[in-house]
Design a protein around this motif. Structure first.
Motif, mmCIF file in Angstrom:
data_model
loop_
_atom_site.group_PDB
_atom_site.id
_atom_site.type_symbol
_atom_site.label_atom_id
_atom_site.label_comp_id
_atom_site.label_asym_id
_atom_site.label_seq_id
_atom_site.Cartn_x
_atom_site.Cartn_y
_atom_site.Cartn_z
ATOM 1 N N LEU A 236 5.621 -3.019 2.897
ATOM 2 C CA LEU A 236 4.953 -4.355 2.632
ATOM 3 C C LEU A 236 4.170 -4.802 3.619
ATOM 4 O O LEU A 236 4.553 -5.007 5.058
ATOM 5 C CB LEU A 236 6.275 -5.260 2.425
ATOM 6 C CG LEU A 236 6.015 -6.700 1.819
ATOM 7 C CD1 LEU A 236 5.273 -6.761 0.659
ATOM 8 C CD2 LEU A 236 7.034 -7.435 2.039
ATOM 9 N N ILE A 237 3.091 -5.325 3.234
ATOM 10 C CA ILE A 237 2.203 -5.996 4.228
ATOM 11 C C ILE A 237 2.459 -7.249 4.098
ATOM 12 O O ILE A 237 1.550 -8.175 3.009
ATOM 13 C CB ILE A 237 0.750 -5.701 3.888
ATOM 14 C CG1 ILE A 237 0.427 -4.337 4.024
ATOM 15 C CG2 ILE A 237 -0.167 -6.607 5.079
ATOM 16 C CD1 ILE A 237 0.652 -3.521 5.605
ATOM 17 N N ALA A 238 3.261 -8.219 4.970
ATOM 18 C CA ALA A 238 3.412 -9.425 4.936
ATOM 19 C C ALA A 238 4.164 -9.860 6.140
ATOM 20 O O ALA A 238 4.550 -9.019 6.900
ATOM 21 C CB ALA A 238 4.598 -9.930 3.894
ATOM 22 N N VAL A 239 3.958 -10.980 6.546
ATOM 23 C CA VAL A 239 4.501 -11.615 8.018
ATOM 24 C C VAL A 239 5.980 -11.425 8.088
ATOM 25 O O VAL A 239 6.837 -11.780 6.962
ATOM 26 C CB VAL A 239 4.389 -13.103 8.063
ATOM 27 C CG1 VAL A 239 4.999 -14.091 6.940
ATOM 28 C CG2 VAL A 239 4.795 -13.569 9.368
ATOM 29 N N PRO B 205 0.720 -1.244 0.013
ATOM 30 C CA PRO B 205 0.053 0.084 0.153
ATOM 31 C C PRO B 205 0.684 1.267 0.079
ATOM 32 O O PRO B 205 2.126 1.237 0.287
ATOM 33 C CB PRO B 205 -0.751 -0.095 1.229
ATOM 34 C CG PRO B 205 -0.032 -0.804 2.189
ATOM 35 C CD PRO B 205 0.906 -1.753 1.273
ATOM 36 N N GLY B 206 0.122 2.326 -0.346
ATOM 37 C CA GLY B 206 0.881 3.730 -0.273
ATOM 38 C C GLY B 206 1.077 4.032 1.233
ATOM 39 O O GLY B 206 0.360 3.242 2.113
ATOM 40 N N ARG B 207 1.959 4.706 1.515
ATOM 41 C CA ARG B 207 2.164 5.077 3.075
ATOM 42 C C ARG B 207 1.093 5.589 3.761
ATOM 43 O O ARG B 207 1.084 5.091 4.905
ATOM 44 C CB ARG B 207 3.407 6.042 3.044
ATOM 45 C CG ARG B 207 4.811 5.804 2.548
ATOM 46 C CD ARG B 207 6.113 6.454 2.876
ATOM 47 N NE ARG B 207 7.223 5.931 2.257
ATOM 48 C CZ ARG B 207 7.814 4.870 2.791
ATOM 49 N NH1 ARG B 207 7.465 4.327 3.671
ATOM 50 N NH2 ARG B 207 8.819 4.476 1.998
ATOM 51 N N GLN B 208 0.291 6.541 3.269
ATOM 52 C CA GLN B 208 -0.879 6.928 4.078
ATOM 53 C C GLN B 208 -1.949 5.721 4.470
ATOM 54 O O GLN B 208 -2.301 5.525 5.718
ATOM 55 C CB GLN B 208 -1.392 8.061 3.081
ATOM 56 C CG GLN B 208 -2.605 8.635 4.188
ATOM 57 C CD GLN B 208 -3.412 9.830 3.487
ATOM 58 O OE1 GLN B 208 -2.955 10.458 2.340
ATOM 59 N NE2 GLN B 208 -4.737 10.198 3.979
ATOM 60 N N LEU B 209 -2.154 4.931 3.283
ATOM 61 C CA LEU B 209 -2.983 3.854 3.814
ATOM 62 C C LEU B 209 -2.324 2.847 4.591
ATOM 63 O O LEU B 209 -2.979 2.213 5.427
ATOM 64 C CB LEU B 209 -3.071 2.919 2.305
ATOM 65 C CG LEU B 209 -4.060 1.794 2.469
ATOM 66 C CD1 LEU B 209 -5.398 2.047 3.019
ATOM 67 C CD2 LEU B 209 -4.371 1.166 1.110
ATOM 68 N N ARG B 210 -1.060 2.593 4.606
ATOM 69 C CA ARG B 210 -0.336 1.759 5.625
ATOM 70 C C ARG B 210 -0.672 2.087 7.035
ATOM 71 O O ARG B 210 -0.785 1.464 7.961
ATOM 72 C CB ARG B 210 1.000 1.639 5.227
ATOM 73 C CG ARG B 210 1.666 0.335 5.864
ATOM 74 C CD ARG B 210 3.071 0.011 5.758
ATOM 75 N NE ARG B 210 3.715 -1.107 5.981
ATOM 76 C CZ ARG B 210 3.973 -1.544 7.467
ATOM 77 N NH1 ARG B 210 3.681 -0.524 8.421
ATOM 78 N NH2 ARG B 210 4.186 -2.782 7.833
#
Length: 316
Positions: free
Chosen positions: A259-262, A180-185
């Motif tokens: 990154l959205i990941a374990v 995601p973009g930084r704001q969404l993250r």
């Protein structure tokens, strides 16, 4: 000694062959015994073969016992267990390794409520299409967010749904993009539901993952991965889009913190981490992933196992 057509008497050729092949006499000894020259003995032996008195068979190399091969590889990689499929052609490896993975999962005795992490990728996607063991009530959780790619093997929630359906488990979906973009993250990280989801990563009892080939050699790779960046030139593989170098150390790159990941440190704390990987291209990736402690179990085919051992012996 030869007759009119240039051949030796059959009995003489037979005597020379018997002395040489059955009694281990040297050609010099046979020459003395028959009162002839070594050159003549050589011709007698050749004629014995040509006339069918001698049959020489070259046998194929003996195949290593699969159990021994698996144990040797597990010891060399420092893994708890390596399990091998039956020998098969490259095109049929996915269907051959799936029942082996099923046996490994069954042996873990996962109970209802236990968390099983699953990665995206072609290998896990293939497995999700095949018969899986009944694990009723096990909670199936993706290891990485969704990816805006056309290939089915990047759709993490769909892979999760299929595996949960196959085992009779409970799917938990991750409604977040992998990059995601930084704001969404920032919004995601602050969201209570997202926190509850990522807490499942930390309580997982098992994980099933594919192992990505070196990023610069892959035919298919998520579009968010900046393959042109210098750090990724050192990457030899990944699990759940977490790239690592030849020593298994995570390779960072511009924006990797989004990154959205374990995280790898969270993954390494999962008690049972099963990698399913096969093929020549995956050899350096598997070696490095094992060095980095990314997995405790490996499911592969005998051909890949032999290549892995050969690669270890070359670098020893």
């Amino acid at each position: 000694m030869p007759n009119g057509n240039g051949r030796f008497p059959l009995a003489l050729a037979h005597t020379a062959a018997t002395l040489y092949y059955l009694q281990d006499a040297t050609q010099a000894e046979i020459a003395d015994r028959l009162g002839t020259s070594r050159a003549t003995v050589s011709r007698l032996l050749r004629e014995a073969r040509d006339r069918g008195l001698v049959r020489i068979e070259v046998l194929p190399l003996p195949q290593e016992d699969p159990g021994d091969l698996a144990d040797r590889l597990a010891g060399a990689l420092g893994l708890q267990q390596v399990r091998l499929s039956a020998p098969t052609s490259p095109a049929h490896v996915p269907e051959a390794v799936s029942p082996v993975l099923a046996e490994v999962l069954t042996s873990l005795e996962l109970a209802a409520g236990d968390v099983l992490l699953v990665s995206s990728g072609r290998t896990v996607y293939e497995i999700a299409q095949r018969e899986l063991p009944p694990l009723p009530g096990v909670v199936v959780v993706p290891m990485v967010g969704g990816q805006d790619e056309p290939q089915a093997w990047y759709q993490t929630n769909e892979i999760t749904r299929r595996i949960a359906e196959g085992i009779g488990g409970v799917p938990r979906f991750l409604y977040a993009p992998a990059f995601p973009g930084r704001q969404l993250r920032r919004s995601l990280v602050a969201d209570p539901e997202f926190k509850r989801f990522t807490a499942l990563w930390e309580t997982a009892r098992a994980a099933v993952m594919g192992v990505g080939a070196p990023p610069l050699q892959r035919e298919s790779i998520p579009g968010f991965v900046p393959t042109g960046e210098a750090p990724l030139r050192d990457a030899v593989g990944d699990v759940a889009s977490r790239f690592y170098d030849a020593q298994g150390r995570e390779v960072s790159y511009e924006g990797a913190d989004r990154l959205i990941a374990v995280p790898l440190e969270v993954l390494r704390a999962v008690p049972h981490r099963i990698a399913v990987a096969y093929g020549t291209a995956k050899v350096p990736s598997v070696l490095a992933g094992a060095r980095g402690g990314c997995f405790t179990h490996l499911v592969t085919d005998p051909a890949t196992a032999s290549r892995l051992l050969a690669a270890l012996e070359e670098t020893a």
